[in-house]
Motif scaffolding. Structure first.
Motif, short mmCIF file in Angstrom:
data_model
loop_
_atom_site.label_atom_id
_atom_site.label_comp_id
_atom_site.label_asym_id
_atom_site.label_seq_id
_atom_site.Cartn_x
_atom_site.Cartn_y
_atom_site.Cartn_z
N SER A 95 1.90 5.81 -11.37
CA SER A 95 2.09 4.52 -10.71
C SER A 95 3.44 3.96 -11.15
N SER A 96 3.85 2.91 -10.53
CA SER A 96 5.15 2.33 -10.90
C SER A 96 5.02 0.82 -10.91
N ASN A 97 5.81 0.18 -11.75
CA ASN A 97 5.84 -1.28 -11.67
C ASN A 97 7.28 -1.71 -11.44
N MET A 127 6.42 10.54 0.95
CA MET A 127 7.16 10.83 -0.27
C MET A 127 8.64 10.98 0.08
N THR A 128 9.44 10.02 -0.37
CA THR A 128 10.89 10.13 -0.23
C THR A 128 11.37 10.82 -1.49
N ALA A 129 12.06 11.96 -1.37
CA ALA A 129 12.39 12.67 -2.61
C ALA A 129 13.65 13.50 -2.55
N ASN A 143 0.81 -1.23 0.00
CA ASN A 143 0.00 0.00 0.00
C ASN A 143 0.83 1.27 0.00
N ARG A 144 2.14 1.15 0.27
CA ARG A 144 2.97 2.37 0.24
C ARG A 144 3.23 2.77 -1.20
N HIS A 145 2.90 4.00 -1.52
CA HIS A 145 3.19 4.55 -2.85
C HIS A 145 3.72 5.96 -2.66
N SER A 146 4.59 6.40 -3.52
CA SER A 146 5.05 7.79 -3.45
C SER A 146 3.87 8.71 -3.68
C1 FMN Z 1 15.98 8.27 -2.64
C2 FMN Z 1 14.77 8.56 -3.47
C3 FMN Z 1 14.62 9.79 -4.06
C4 FMN Z 1 13.48 10.06 -4.85
N1 FMN Z 1 13.34 11.30 -5.39
C5 FMN Z 1 12.23 11.59 -6.11
C6 FMN Z 1 12.04 12.89 -6.64
O1 FMN Z 1 12.84 13.80 -6.43
N2 FMN Z 1 10.91 13.14 -7.37
C7 FMN Z 1 9.99 12.15 -7.61
O2 FMN Z 1 8.99 12.43 -8.29
N3 FMN Z 1 10.13 10.91 -7.10
C8 FMN Z 1 11.23 10.62 -6.35
N4 FMN Z 1 11.37 9.37 -5.78
C9 FMN Z 1 10.28 8.40 -5.89
C10 FMN Z 1 10.53 7.33 -6.96
O3 FMN Z 1 10.29 7.87 -8.24
C11 FMN Z 1 9.59 6.16 -6.65
O4 FMN Z 1 9.96 5.59 -5.44
C12 FMN Z 1 9.58 5.08 -7.72
O5 FMN Z 1 9.12 5.60 -8.95
C13 FMN Z 1 8.69 3.89 -7.33
O6 FMN Z 1 7.38 4.34 -7.07
P1 FMN Z 1 6.68 4.09 -5.66
O7 FMN Z 1 7.50 4.78 -4.60
O8 FMN Z 1 5.31 4.73 -5.78
O9 FMN Z 1 6.61 2.62 -5.45
C14 FMN Z 1 12.49 9.08 -5.02
C15 FMN Z 1 12.65 7.83 -4.40
C16 FMN Z 1 13.76 7.58 -3.64
C17 FMN Z 1 13.88 6.23 -2.94
#
Ligand code: FMN
Length: 217
Positions: free
Chosen positions: A202-204, A159-161, A9-12
């Motif tokens: 979304s991501s796969n 959101m990890t970003a 269920n965790r999604h960005s």
């Molecule tokens: C260390 C890290 C940095 C990230 N930085 C960004 C970012 O700056 N912008 C963004 O849109 N997504 C960012 N992401 C999210 C990834 O795009 C995302 O984790 C990946 O596409 C998988 O999708 P999910 O997290 O929904 O499973 C980041 C993820 C990680 C782990």
């Protein structure tokens, strides 16, 4: 929530509602994240929590800088062309999926959400001591992932970003981060805005066969 359910269920989340996250919940989430393993139990992390006026100052700082600078985080970024073939392929396929979900102005939609710091009401900034061991990066990743799973368990989105830490000077002027620390990562917490277009992303994942080599003889 079952562990598997929290993992799946965790999604960005790239846009949060205005609802605040309770400090009590955040403290519980951080306490659970502290259960993550680390090299000789070194527990190298420090967390700076920004919310309220402090976060609005940071948000304004990001807004001001975004028109003139791309930013430069303290942890170096590798150009996409220097990643492994596998990494480049996966990034290309994710970007293609994003453009299909959001349409031709996907970069603008994502950029605008990022500049607003995803409307997050709480952001956690994770630091390591300067001159950290590379193993501490591994440990901080484990801490961060345990944190977001613990948040999911409480129905709090995350959101990890990279976008959250790309202007370290803005962060350093708003937060008491010492010169003996390096800003490594940012994690936004809040409640997902399901109406926001940017949250349609979304991501796969690549197939297990692509990452697994079984050796049994
Ligand atoms: C260390 C890290 C940095 C990230 N930085 C960004 C970012 O700056 N912008 C963004 O849109 N997504 C960012 N992401 C999210 C990834 O795009 C995302 O984790 C990946 O596409 C998988 O999708 P999910 O997290 O929904 O499973 C980041 C993820 C990680 C782990």
């Amino acid at each position: 929530m079952e562990t598997k359910e929290a993992i799946l269920n965790r999604h960005s989340t790239r846009y949060f509602t205005d609802r605040k996250v309770d400090l009590k919940d955040i403290k519980e989430i951080l306490t659970l994240a502290q259960a993550a393993p680390s090299w000789v139990n070194s527990q190298p992390e420090h967390i700076y929590l920004a919310t309220g006026k402090t976060l609005e100052t940071i948000r304004q700082g990001y807004l001001d800088k975004s028109s003139t600078s791309h930013g430069k985080p303290e942890l170096p970024v590798l150009s996409r062309k220097d990643w492994s073939k596998q990494g480049q392929n996966n990034m290309a396929s994710w970007s293609k999926g994003v453009s299909e979900s959001l349409g031709s102005d996907w970069q603008e939609i994502m950029g605008s959400a990022a500049t607003k710091l995803y409307n997050a009401q709480t952001i956690l900034y994770l630091t390591l001591p300067k001159d950290y061991s590379l193993w501490s990066l591994y440990d901080l990743g484990a801490f961060g992932q345990t944190l977001v799973l613990s948040a999911t368990d409480k129905h709090i989105a995350s959101m990890t970003a990279y976008q959250l830490i790309k202007f370290p000077d803005v962060l350093r002027s708003a937060l008491p981060i010492s010169d003996d620390e390096v800003i490594i990562s940012g994690i936004a917490l809040g409640y997902r805005d399901d109406k926001a277009l940017v949250n349609k992303i979304s991501s796969n994942r690549q197939s297990l066969d692509q990452i697994l080599t079984i050796n049994n003889d």
